[in-house]
Design an enzyme around this catalytic site. Structure first.
Site, PDB file in Angstrom:
ATOM      1  N   TYR A  77      -2.816  -1.209  10.294  1.00  0.00           N
ATOM      2  CA  TYR A  77      -2.695  -1.468   8.862  1.00  0.00           C
ATOM      3  C   TYR A  77      -1.384  -0.907   8.325  1.00  0.00           C
ATOM      4  CZ  TYR A  77      -3.786  -1.410   3.873  1.00  0.00           C
ATOM      5  OH  TYR A  77      -3.745  -1.597   2.518  1.00  0.00           O
ATOM      6  N   SER A 101       0.852  -1.184   0.000  1.00  0.00           N
ATOM      7  CA  SER A 101       0.000   0.000   0.000  1.00  0.00           C
ATOM      8  C   SER A 101       0.892   1.239   0.000  1.00  0.00           C
ATOM      9  CB  SER A 101      -0.890   0.010   1.254  1.00  0.00           C
ATOM     10  OG  SER A 101      -1.533   1.258   1.418  1.00  0.00           O
TER      11      SER A 101
END
Length: 261
Positions: free
Chosen positions: A157, A144
């Site tokens: 995350y 990401s």
């Protein structure tokens, strides 16, 4: 990293029931790959397999949780028994979580790390013997933009994706003498179920809104990068801007993001 063809390649895609994983499986099938797809939702996986076979593709499905050793073993064993080996491993399975760190318990951190990092690492370890014998073998880790620059209220995350970045960079060097390439894909805001399926989704912060790309767009860019022999891609313009600003003026970006903390 070298250019490669995906025609007749043998590929595993985890987390394939929706979002980027689903789109990637379809895109790889269109490129001629023979697939083993895995996810927890049997009905979604069945629909994906039907879509692939309807267009003449080859696919095998493994229903299960990738954090479970038995599921990972079944995925790798299926690639070996169905296709005689493995050329491409796509570690896509992942999950998110929202909320302030001080208001969460240890279980939230452990669950996110189990799915996003430990399962990815152990899936890779298990697949390495087959990859070492594969044709132009490649590991694709879906990370990401938040693996380059963390945002407030999604600490778990972000930490998991930073871990994926570190693992991928180290593996790329370790595996280079074996001829195994590593591609890292760093999507940004994408039109998937990520925000609704994340842990504590009701705590999603009111971040600035940017145009979200489609999962199909990320999948196309990923397959193109696989074919071109890229090391890392970031298929999201605003993500590139954020990472660039973080390199040039991290304190300034900290002050800006603090309003969302």
């Amino acid at each position: 990293m070298s250019r490669r063809t995906l025609q007749n390649s043998r590929a595993i895609v985890t987390g394939a029931s929706s979002g980027i994983g689903h789109a990637l499986a379809l895109e790889l099938a269109r490129a001629g790959a023979r697939l083993v797809v895995s996810a927890r939702r049997a009905d979604r996986l069945a629909h994906l397999a039907q879509a692939i076979t309807a267009h003449g593709g080859e696919v095998r499905s493994v229903v299960g949780d990738v954090t479970e050793p038995a599921t990972r073993e079944q995925i790798v064993d299926t690639a070996h028994s169905a296709y005689g080996g493995l050329d491409v491993l796509v570690n896509n399975a992942g999950m998110g979580a929202f909320g302030r760190f001080e208001q969460a318990d240890a279980q939230r951190l452990r669950r996110v790390m189990e799915v996003n990092f430990f399962a990815l690492a152990e899936m890779t370890r298990l697949a390495l013997p087959l990859l070492k014998q594969g044709n132009q073998p490649l590991i694709v880790n879906i990370s990401s933009v938040l693996g380059h620059r963390a945002l407030p209220q999604c600490l778990e995350y972000c930490a998991s994706k930073f871990a994926v970045q570190g693992l991928s960079e180290s593996l790329r060097v370790e595996l280079r003498p074996l001829g195994i390439d590593v591609l890292v894909v760093c999507p940004g805001t994408t039109q998937t179920e990520f925000f609704t399926q994340s842990l504590d989704a009701e705590n999603k912060p009111d971040w600035p809104q940017h145009f979200a790309v489609t999962a199909e767009y990320v999948a196309r860019k990923t397959v193109q990068a696989m074919q071109a022999g890229r090391r890392e891609i970031m298929p999201f313009a605003w993500g590139k801007v954020m990472v660039w600003l973080n390199r040039l003026a991290p304190s300034l970006l900290d002050r800006y993001l603090a309003r969302y903390a």
